[in-house]
Design an enzyme around this catalytic site. Structure first.
Site, PDB file in Angstrom:
ATOM      1  N   ASP A 134     -35.690  43.520 103.965  1.00 58.35           N
ATOM      2  CA  ASP A 134     -35.958  44.259 102.727  1.00 58.35           C
ATOM      3  C   ASP A 134     -36.008  45.777 102.888  1.00 58.35           C
ATOM      4  O   ASP A 134     -35.402  46.497 102.107  1.00 58.35           O
ATOM      5  CB  ASP A 134     -37.255  43.747 102.086  1.00 58.35           C
ATOM      6  CG  ASP A 134     -37.507  44.333 100.706  1.00 58.35           C
ATOM      7  OD1 ASP A 134     -36.533  44.562  99.987  1.00 58.35           O
ATOM      8  OD2 ASP A 134     -38.667  44.546 100.360  1.00 58.35           O
ATOM      9  N   CYS A 194     -30.953  36.381  81.023  1.00 57.90           N
ATOM     10  CA  CYS A 194     -31.720  37.413  81.732  1.00 57.90           C
ATOM     11  C   CYS A 194     -31.488  38.788  81.121  1.00 57.90           C
ATOM     12  O   CYS A 194     -32.423  39.581  80.978  1.00 57.90           O
ATOM     13  CB  CYS A 194     -31.382  37.415  83.223  1.00 57.90           C
ATOM     14  SG  CYS A 194     -29.652  37.731  83.617  1.00 57.90           S
ATOM     15  N   CYS A 198     -34.719  40.884  79.421  1.00 58.03           N
ATOM     16  CA  CYS A 198     -35.298  42.017  80.152  1.00 58.03           C
ATOM     17  C   CYS A 198     -36.060  42.921  79.188  1.00 58.03           C
ATOM     18  O   CYS A 198     -35.489  43.406  78.201  1.00 58.03           O
ATOM     19  CB  CYS A 198     -34.203  42.809  80.861  1.00 58.03           C
ATOM     20  SG  CYS A 198     -34.842  44.256  81.749  1.00 58.03           S
ATOM     21  N   CYS A 215     -36.541  49.459  85.263  1.00 62.57           N
ATOM     22  CA  CYS A 215     -36.984  48.129  85.690  1.00 62.57           C
ATOM     23  C   CYS A 215     -38.496  48.106  85.897  1.00 62.57           C
ATOM     24  O   CYS A 215     -39.032  48.874  86.699  1.00 62.57           O
ATOM     25  CB  CYS A 215     -36.263  47.740  86.978  1.00 62.57           C
ATOM     26  SG  CYS A 215     -36.798  46.160  87.662  1.00 62.57           S
ATOM     27  N   CYS A 241     -42.198  42.135  88.260  1.00 62.81           N
ATOM     28  CA  CYS A 241     -41.865  41.497  86.981  1.00 62.81           C
ATOM     29  C   CYS A 241     -40.973  40.300  87.265  1.00 62.81           C
ATOM     30  O   CYS A 241     -40.022  40.403  88.037  1.00 62.81           O
ATOM     31  CB  CYS A 241     -41.145  42.494  86.071  1.00 62.81           C
ATOM     32  SG  CYS A 241     -40.616  41.800  84.481  1.00 62.81           S
ATOM     33  N   CYS A 244     -36.760  38.103  84.348  1.00 66.29           N
ATOM     34  CA  CYS A 244     -35.348  37.718  84.493  1.00 66.29           C
ATOM     35  C   CYS A 244     -35.184  36.471  85.357  1.00 66.29           C
ATOM     36  O   CYS A 244     -34.153  35.790  85.283  1.00 66.29           O
ATOM     37  CB  CYS A 244     -34.522  38.879  85.047  1.00 66.29           C
ATOM     38  SG  CYS A 244     -35.006  39.418  86.703  1.00 66.29           S
ATOM     39  N   CYS A 248     -34.064  32.250  83.722  1.00 66.55           N
ATOM     40  CA  CYS A 248     -32.804  31.801  84.311  1.00 66.55           C
ATOM     41  C   CYS A 248     -32.731  30.273  84.336  1.00 66.55           C
ATOM     42  O   CYS A 248     -33.609  29.615  84.898  1.00 66.55           O
ATOM     43  CB  CYS A 248     -32.665  32.345  85.736  1.00 66.55           C
ATOM     44  SG  CYS A 248     -31.166  31.799  86.588  1.00 66.55           S
TER      45      CYS A 248
END
Length: 381
Positions: A134, A194, A198, A215, A241, A244, A248
């Site tokens: 990450d 999604c 949002c 975002c 968050c 999204c 799905c």
């Protein structure tokens, strides 16, 4: 040892140590990603948390000159919290996104990758490896997509056939020329759930592009004031968050509890909001220090808690928020507290802001207090 045999042994060992999916990819330049990142830069869609130059993020040989292959791994995490406490009028609660439940996933994935690297070095002493989770330069998503872990959905997440998008990703660059796996076919089709769901329109178009500046997952991690349009959309989110992912269709019914490390402590992942306002640094570290959502410190989370209390119009929090507005040394927290008081809109809140603005020295805090006065006056009169 032949490459095919080594690869199979690595796959089998990966399953033994708790890696849910593993894939192999070439270390070729990520050409398509490079163009997307350049476009992202031109449009100012970056979050500011990105590491490295565009070249470092798309050319593995810049990170490991001997790079021949990249191994991608995925670990599934839960989508539902067992025994989740309810948010009541007496005790309002905030929420950490699912990716921050349990022990910090960076530590867990690094542990798995380190074990995998040790195994490879035993088999191939001359092997060279470089691990990232990450926070490295490479895009976990681009690597996972190339390695056949899953496809990149319109929600900008990797969607796996087995675990949906509720997976953590990590990778290892190596000098071993492994046989690459085949990518998974994109199956989003015409679905736009999604994009439509949002809260801030951060998902741009249908090409998996994200405007990080809109975002909520990124905004919850910032330390400055949030713009009013985003405060209104924040709800009770403290960190991250999941909207999204929740909408799905590929995530319908998906909920894996295969790793004890990722099981959430309900009092940590869904904490009471009012105690968040007065938590000390020591208390914060003891309660939240082991989760990934604590990496920016307590300030963004306290700011978000103030916004969440405004969202609930929690009158029981007014006295506590007044103390924050009057005494907190951080202007962003004082200003957000004044805004929150105004949104809650009691006479007590109005009078407190009216008194506090007389002695406040910070211009931006005064601006937030003026907004708070306007909101509160409208609400209680």
């Amino acid at each position: 040892m032949r490459t095919e045999e080594l690869q199979q042994e690595i796959r089998e060992y990966a399953m033994k140590i708790g890696i849910d999916k593993i894939g192999f990819a070439t270390a070729d330049v990520f050409t398509e990603l490079k163009e997307r990142l350049r476009r992202q830069q031109e449009l100012n869609y970056q979050s500011g948390f990105e590491k490295g130059t565009i070249e470092e993020r798309t050319e593995p040989v810049r990170l490991l000159p001997e790079a021949q292959s990249i191994i991608s791994i995925a670990l599934a995490y839960p989508s539902r919290m067992k025994n989740a406490p309810k948010s009541t009028k007496e005790e309002r609660r905030g929420l950490f996104a699912r990716a921050s439940w349990g022990i910090d996933y960076h530590e867990v994935l690094r542990d798995r990758l380190n074990k995998l690297a040790d195994f490879i070095h035993e088999k191939v002493p001359e092997a060279i490896t470089k691990i990232m989770v990450d926070t490295g330069e490479l895009s976990d998503r681009a690597v996972a997509e190339r390695a056949g872990i899953g496809f990149s959905g319109k929600n900008t997440s990797i969607i796996t056939p087995e675990f949906g998008s509720f997976v953590y990703l990590g990778e290892m660059i190596t000098n071993i020329p492994f046989i690459p796996d085949n990518p998974v076919e994109d199956s989003c089709g015409d679905c736009r759930k999604c994009l439509d769901a949002c809260p801030t329109g951060a998902l741009v178009g249908e090409g998996g592009q994200l405007n990080a500046n809109r975002c909520i997952a990124f905004l919850t991690q910032t330390k400055d004031y949030l713009e009013d349009e985003f405060r209104i959309k924040l709800g009770n989110r403290l960190y991250g968050c999941d909207t999204c992912q929740q909408v799905c269709p590929k995530n319908k019914g998906v909920d894996f509890h295969t790793h004890p490390e990722f099981e959430p402590d309900p009092e940590v992942s869904k904490p009471k909001l009012i105690p968040m306002l007065r938590i000390s640094n020591r208390e914060f570290k003891e309660k939240f220090g082991f989760i990934s959502g604590s990496w920016r410190g307590k300030k963004p989370l306290q700011r978000n808690a103030l916004i969440a209390l405004a969202h609930y119009k929690d009158k029981t929090a007014v006295t506590e928020i007044i103390e924050v507005m009057k005494n907190d040394p951080r202007p962003v927290i004082r200003g957000t507290a004044a805004w929150s008081l105004g949104k809650i809109g009691t006479e007590e809140a109005f009078l407190a802001i009216k008194e506090a603005i007389k002695v406040e020295k910070d211009d931006r805090v005064k601006y937030e207090m003026e907004k708070g006065l306007e909101f509160a006056e409208t609400a209680f009169k």
